[in-house]
Motif scaffolding. Sequence first.
Motif, PDB file in Angstrom:
ATOM      1  N   GLU A   5      74.541  31.359  78.274  1.00  0.00           N
ATOM      2  CA  GLU A   5      73.939  32.194  77.233  1.00  0.00           C
ATOM      3  C   GLU A   5      73.348  31.327  76.124  1.00  0.00           C
ATOM      4  O   GLU A   5      72.272  31.631  75.584  1.00  0.00           O
ATOM      5  CB  GLU A   5      75.000  33.139  76.660  1.00  0.00           C
ATOM      6  CG  GLU A   5      74.486  34.099  75.595  1.00  0.00           C
ATOM      7  CD  GLU A   5      73.449  35.098  76.110  1.00  0.00           C
ATOM      8  OE1 GLU A   5      72.851  35.808  75.274  1.00  0.00           O
ATOM      9  OE2 GLU A   5      73.227  35.166  77.342  1.00  0.00           O
ATOM     10  N   ARG A   8      70.074  30.054  77.233  1.00  0.00           N
ATOM     11  CA  ARG A   8      69.043  31.098  77.211  1.00  0.00           C
ATOM     12  C   ARG A   8      68.536  31.339  75.792  1.00  0.00           C
ATOM     13  O   ARG A   8      67.327  31.392  75.545  1.00  0.00           O
ATOM     14  CB  ARG A   8      69.606  32.395  77.791  1.00  0.00           C
ATOM     15  CG  ARG A   8      68.573  33.513  77.922  1.00  0.00           C
ATOM     16  CD  ARG A   8      69.221  34.804  78.382  1.00  0.00           C
ATOM     17  NE  ARG A   8      70.063  35.376  77.327  1.00  0.00           N
ATOM     18  CZ  ARG A   8      69.588  36.085  76.290  1.00  0.00           C
ATOM     19  NH1 ARG A   8      68.278  36.272  76.140  1.00  0.00           N
ATOM     20  NH2 ARG A   8      70.418  36.588  75.398  1.00  0.00           N
ATOM     21  N   LEU A   9      69.482  31.456  74.857  1.00  0.00           N
ATOM     22  CA  LEU A   9      69.107  31.713  73.468  1.00  0.00           C
ATOM     23  C   LEU A   9      68.355  30.524  72.860  1.00  0.00           C
ATOM     24  O   LEU A   9      67.392  30.705  72.108  1.00  0.00           O
ATOM     25  CB  LEU A   9      70.356  32.023  72.644  1.00  0.00           C
ATOM     26  CG  LEU A   9      71.068  33.340  72.989  1.00  0.00           C
ATOM     27  CD1 LEU A   9      72.387  33.440  72.235  1.00  0.00           C
ATOM     28  CD2 LEU A   9      70.173  34.537  72.662  1.00  0.00           C
TER      29      LEU A   9
END
Length: 238
Positions: A5, A8-9
Amino acid sequence: KDYVEARRLSGAAAAKGHIEAQTLLGHMHLHGEGGEKDLPEARKMHGLAALQGHAGAQVALGTMHFIGSGGPIDFTESRRWYGLAAAQGQADAQANLGQMHVYGQGGPINYGAARRLLGLSVAQGQADAQVMLGKMHFNGEGGPTDVVEARRLLELAAAQDHAGVRAALEVVNKASDERRAKETSDADAMMALLLAEDTEEKKKGAAKSKKNKKKGGAKSTSPPSATPPTSGGGGASA
């Protein structure tokens, strides 16, 4: 921690030009966090952040150019990026650039610049810089040989458990012991010479004093002066 995550961010923010996100994403690509390692992408992300002046990204990019990670080895580019980060006071960049000046990587050997950069890095407690600057003092590179300062710097690195510094410290300690032994021997020899000279001067002084004393106490052997008798009042009669 959710590296997937985070990756991705970071990617979304990096695409908008966020400098910290670009640096973080470059790091994650470099170390395979949150996905596969992607060294060319790591070099690209660090490059974008480095162009915006991020010192950490500049150091990372300099190292990638130095070791050929994500692209060809390029000492000139490595030296350039380290230089930009070093100018911002980044200790690792100062240490790395200093070493490149010592070995002439990406440019000419410059011991003076190396000492200056390593000194700045040492002031921030960088262990690699302590070792390299210690070796320079020991070898007399960029200035006079200073075994005492070399030993001090290597001991600082040893206190940080720097790998490989123990062997260098043993060499310096041996040289320091030999230097002290030589200084003691030289001092003893000088003292013996001074004592010998002092004894000789005393002997000369005693001999001179004895000679003067003997000369002053001797009787005169020179004949008395012959004074002609004075003539009487009357002269001879004819």
